[in-house]
Motif scaffolding. Structure first.
Motif, PDB file in Angstrom:
ATOM      1  N   ASP A  29      13.622 -54.571  75.180  1.00 33.06           N
ATOM      2  CA  ASP A  29      14.443 -54.550  74.055  1.00 33.06           C
ATOM      3  C   ASP A  29      15.825 -54.845  74.526  1.00 33.06           C
ATOM      4  OD1 ASP A  29      14.989 -53.824  71.285  1.00 33.06           O
ATOM      5  OD2 ASP A  29      15.792 -51.736  71.817  1.00 33.06           O
ATOM      6  N   LEU A  30      15.718 -56.249  74.964  1.00 33.53           N
ATOM      7  CA  LEU A  30      17.380 -56.747  75.233  1.00 33.53           C
ATOM      8  C   LEU A  30      17.452 -57.811  74.385  1.00 33.53           C
ATOM      9  CD1 LEU A  30      16.166 -57.260  78.897  1.00 33.53           C
ATOM     10  CD2 LEU A  30      17.471 -55.289  78.284  1.00 33.53           C
ATOM     11  N   SER A  31      18.717 -58.049  74.481  1.00 28.64           N
ATOM     12  CA  SER A  31      19.438 -59.094  73.791  1.00 28.64           C
ATOM     13  C   SER A  31      18.957 -60.442  74.583  1.00 28.64           C
ATOM     14  CB  SER A  31      20.790 -59.321  73.513  1.00 28.64           C
ATOM     15  OG  SER A  31      21.372 -59.494  74.833  1.00 28.64           O
ATOM     16  N   LEU A  32      18.826 -61.683  74.020  1.00 36.03           N
ATOM     17  CA  LEU A  32      18.497 -62.754  74.514  1.00 36.03           C
ATOM     18  C   LEU A  32      19.437 -63.102  75.886  1.00 36.03           C
ATOM     19  CD1 LEU A  32      17.016 -65.276  71.976  1.00 36.03           C
ATOM     20  CD2 LEU A  32      15.934 -64.354  73.836  1.00 36.03           C
ATOM     21  N   ARG A  33      20.610 -62.874  75.424  1.00 40.01           N
ATOM     22  CA  ARG A  33      21.692 -62.990  76.438  1.00 40.01           C
ATOM     23  C   ARG A  33      21.322 -62.221  77.813  1.00 40.01           C
ATOM     24  NH1 ARG A  33      28.193 -63.913  75.451  1.00 40.01           N
ATOM     25  NH2 ARG A  33      28.671 -64.234  77.635  1.00 40.01           N
TER      26      ARG A  33
END
Length: 100
Positions: A29-33
């Motif tokens: 559940d992370l941003s792509l960045r």
């Protein structure tokens, strides 16, 4: 550490960096960045990172003077009280273990 190790496992596969980032982003559940940053850090390290054993809180009664010495040493060394006590106990127990 867990996310770095997951990134390391993904890098060892045959997927592209973009696919790895997408997978890591989904799994944690992370941003792509953020996922790209974990992948880049794992790539720079080049090996799995050991995951430390969880610590438990405990209480000891120690003489006031000893606690003062611990605080003084902690300030001078930059180590936490927990790390100083952990190292001292590990050293003591390894010595005791060799004797008996």
């Amino acid at each position: 550490m867990e996310r770095l190790n997951a990134a390391q496992r993904l890098l060892s596969g045959s997927n592209s960096m973009a696919e790895n980032a997408q997978q890591l982003s989904h799994d944690y559940d992370l941003s792509l960045r953020q996922a790209y940053r974990y992948l880049e850090e794992a790539q720079a390290i080049g090996r799995p990172t050991p995951v430390p054993e969880p610590s438990l809180a405990t209480t000891f009664k120690l003489p006031r003077s000893l606690i003062g010495e611990l605080h003084t040493y902690s300030a001078a060394s930059g180590l936490t009280l927990s790390e100083i006590v952990r190292r001292a106990l590990a050293s003591f127990l390894s010595t005791v273990g060799r004797r008996g």
